[in-house]
Design a protein around this motif. Sequence first.
Motif, PDB file in Angstrom:
ATOM      1  N   VAL A  35       0.856  -1.188   0.000  1.00 51.80           N
ATOM      2  CA  VAL A  35       0.000   0.000   0.000  1.00 51.80           C
ATOM      3  C   VAL A  35       0.889   1.234   0.000  1.00 51.80           C
ATOM      4  N   TYR A  36       0.590   2.167  -0.931  1.00 45.31           N
ATOM      5  CA  TYR A  36       1.357   3.400  -1.072  1.00 45.31           C
ATOM      6  C   TYR A  36       0.446   4.613  -0.868  1.00 45.31           C
ATOM      7  N   PHE A  37       1.020   5.624  -0.245  1.00 46.42           N
ATOM      8  CA  PHE A  37       0.316   6.891  -0.095  1.00 46.42           C
ATOM      9  C   PHE A  37       0.220   7.558  -1.453  1.00 46.42           C
ATOM     10  N   ASP A  38      -0.964   8.057  -1.809  1.00 49.24           N
ATOM     11  CA  ASP A  38      -1.194   8.647  -3.126  1.00 49.24           C
ATOM     12  C   ASP A  38      -1.617  10.114  -3.028  1.00 49.24           C
ATOM     13  N   GLY A  39      -1.408  10.737  -1.875  1.00 48.22           N
ATOM     14  CA  GLY A  39      -1.754  12.147  -1.727  1.00 48.22           C
ATOM     15  C   GLY A  39      -3.045  12.328  -0.950  1.00 48.22           C
ATOM     16  N   MET A  40      -3.407  13.576  -0.823  1.00 46.24           N
ATOM     17  CA  MET A  40      -4.623  13.915  -0.101  1.00 46.24           C
ATOM     18  C   MET A  40      -5.778  14.050  -1.085  1.00 46.24           C
ATOM     19  N   GLY A  41      -6.932  13.577  -0.677  1.00 48.44           N
ATOM     20  CA  GLY A  41      -8.119  13.648  -1.523  1.00 48.44           C
ATOM     21  C   GLY A  41      -8.657  15.066  -1.623  1.00 48.44           C
ATOM     22  N   GLU A  42      -9.744  15.191  -2.346  1.00 46.87           N
ATOM     23  CA  GLU A  42     -10.364  16.497  -2.499  1.00 46.87           C
ATOM     24  C   GLU A  42     -10.987  16.938  -1.179  1.00 46.87           C
ATOM     25  N   MET A  43     -11.142  18.238  -1.029  1.00 48.76           N
ATOM     26  CA  MET A  43     -11.729  18.787   0.179  1.00 48.76           C
ATOM     27  C   MET A  43     -13.199  18.416   0.264  1.00 48.76           C
ATOM     28  N   LYS A  44     -13.608  17.965   1.437  1.00 44.88           N
ATOM     29  CA  LYS A  44     -15.001  17.632   1.708  1.00 44.88           C
ATOM     30  C   LYS A  44     -15.506  18.600   2.765  1.00 44.88           C
ATOM     31  N   ARG A  45     -16.719  19.123   2.579  1.00 44.93           N
ATOM     32  CA  ARG A  45     -17.302  20.093   3.506  1.00 44.93           C
ATOM     33  C   ARG A  45     -18.512  19.462   4.190  1.00 44.93           C
ATOM     34  N   ILE A  46     -18.493  19.480   5.514  1.00 45.53           N
ATOM     35  CA  ILE A  46     -19.615  19.007   6.317  1.00 45.53           C
ATOM     36  C   ILE A  46     -20.172  20.216   7.070  1.00 45.53           C
ATOM     37  N   ILE A  47     -21.460  20.465   6.907  1.00 47.99           N
ATOM     38  CA  ILE A  47     -22.114  21.604   7.549  1.00 47.99           C
ATOM     39  C   ILE A  47     -23.124  21.065   8.557  1.00 47.99           C
ATOM     40  N   THR A  48     -22.994  21.509   9.787  1.00 44.69           N
ATOM     41  CA  THR A  48     -23.931  21.093  10.825  1.00 44.69           C
ATOM     42  C   THR A  48     -24.490  22.331  11.520  1.00 44.69           C
ATOM     43  N   GLY A  49     -25.627  22.155  12.122  1.00 44.55           N
ATOM     44  CA  GLY A  49     -26.227  23.252  12.853  1.00 44.55           C
ATOM     45  C   GLY A  49     -27.364  22.751  13.710  1.00 44.55           C
ATOM     46  N   GLY A  91     -28.697  14.862   6.973  1.00 43.97           N
ATOM     47  CA  GLY A  91     -29.123  14.495   8.323  1.00 43.97           C
ATOM     48  C   GLY A  91     -30.092  15.499   8.907  1.00 43.97           C
ATOM     49  N   LEU A  92     -31.119  14.981   9.582  1.00 44.30           N
ATOM     50  CA  LEU A  92     -32.078  15.814  10.289  1.00 44.30           C
ATOM     51  C   LEU A  92     -32.532  15.055  11.519  1.00 44.30           C
ATOM     52  N   GLU A  93     -32.522  15.721  12.646  1.00 44.06           N
ATOM     53  CA  GLU A  93     -32.809  15.051  13.909  1.00 44.06           C
ATOM     54  C   GLU A  93     -33.629  15.964  14.821  1.00 44.06           C
ATOM     55  N   LEU A  94     -34.678  15.400  15.417  1.00 44.29           N
ATOM     56  CA  LEU A  94     -35.373  16.072  16.518  1.00 44.29           C
ATOM     57  C   LEU A  94     -34.507  15.859  17.747  1.00 44.29           C
ATOM     58  N   VAL A 103     -40.053  23.277  18.644  1.00 46.88           N
ATOM     59  CA  VAL A 103     -39.424  22.065  18.114  1.00 46.88           C
ATOM     60  C   VAL A 103     -37.924  22.324  18.016  1.00 46.88           C
ATOM     61  N   SER A 104     -37.139  21.500  18.696  1.00 42.20           N
ATOM     62  CA  SER A 104     -35.687  21.603  18.687  1.00 42.20           C
ATOM     63  C   SER A 104     -35.132  20.579  17.690  1.00 42.20           C
ATOM     64  N   TYR A 105     -34.167  20.982  16.866  1.00 44.23           N
ATOM     65  CA  TYR A 105     -33.659  20.114  15.801  1.00 44.23           C
ATOM     66  C   TYR A 105     -32.156  20.310  15.599  1.00 44.23           C
ATOM     67  N   ARG A 106     -31.583  19.369  14.833  1.00 39.48           N
ATOM     68  CA  ARG A 106     -30.181  19.439  14.401  1.00 39.48           C
ATOM     69  C   ARG A 106     -30.151  18.978  12.944  1.00 39.48           C
ATOM     70  N   PHE A 107     -29.253  19.558  12.140  1.00 38.82           N
ATOM     71  CA  PHE A 107     -29.170  19.184  10.723  1.00 38.82           C
ATOM     72  C   PHE A 107     -27.725  18.969  10.293  1.00 38.82           C
ATOM     73  N   THR A 108     -27.572  18.251   9.183  1.00 39.24           N
ATOM     74  CA  THR A 108     -26.271  18.041   8.548  1.00 39.24           C
ATOM     75  C   THR A 108     -26.435  18.142   7.034  1.00 39.24           C
ATOM     76  N   PHE A 109     -25.507  18.856   6.408  1.00 37.21           N
ATOM     77  CA  PHE A 109     -25.409  18.922   4.951  1.00 37.21           C
ATOM     78  C   PHE A 109     -24.001  18.491   4.578  1.00 37.21           C
ATOM     79  N   THR A 110     -23.880  17.832   3.435  1.00 36.89           N
ATOM     80  CA  THR A 110     -22.571  17.410   2.936  1.00 36.89           C
ATOM     81  C   THR A 110     -22.347  18.072   1.586  1.00 36.89           C
ATOM     82  N   GLY A 111     -21.251  18.831   1.491  1.00 39.60           N
ATOM     83  CA  GLY A 111     -20.935  19.565   0.275  1.00 39.60           C
ATOM     84  C   GLY A 111     -20.677  18.645  -0.905  1.00 39.60           C
TER      85      GLY A 111
END
Length: 120
Positions: A35-49, A91-94, A103-111
């Motif tokens: 197994v060889y290192f092949d560099g870093m992948g593309e940037m991934k954005r996770i948005i939560t609130g 993601g969506l959570e009560l 109503v209290s909630y939490r969310f997740t978005f993935t770029g």
Amino acid sequence: MDKLSYKTFVWPQNPTTYREEYIREPQYYTEDKTVYFDGMGEMKRIITGSGVFYGTDAFAQFQKLAALFEDAGAGNLEHPIWGIRYCYFTGLELTQEPKDNYVSYRFTFTGALNNGIVPK
């Protein structure tokens, strides 16, 4: 201040918290059982609130957001300060038992990239 929006939904009250996390995962390849290192992948954005809907239509607002969650396609999340993020609603959570006017909630978005692909 303007309101947070995603596709057709506009938050009646902006979320209490909004966080963007940027991640790059190491990429590897295998050659001759090594197994060889092949560099870093593309940037991934996770948005939560998190936040609350309140007022006589609090549960109806949450239901509108939940219905939008069922639409699997990517769309624009527009933050009044940080601008537009093309992403999937992942993601969506009560976070407590809904009350009559609260109503209290939490969310997740993935770029996603412009072509709809989510980086690994």
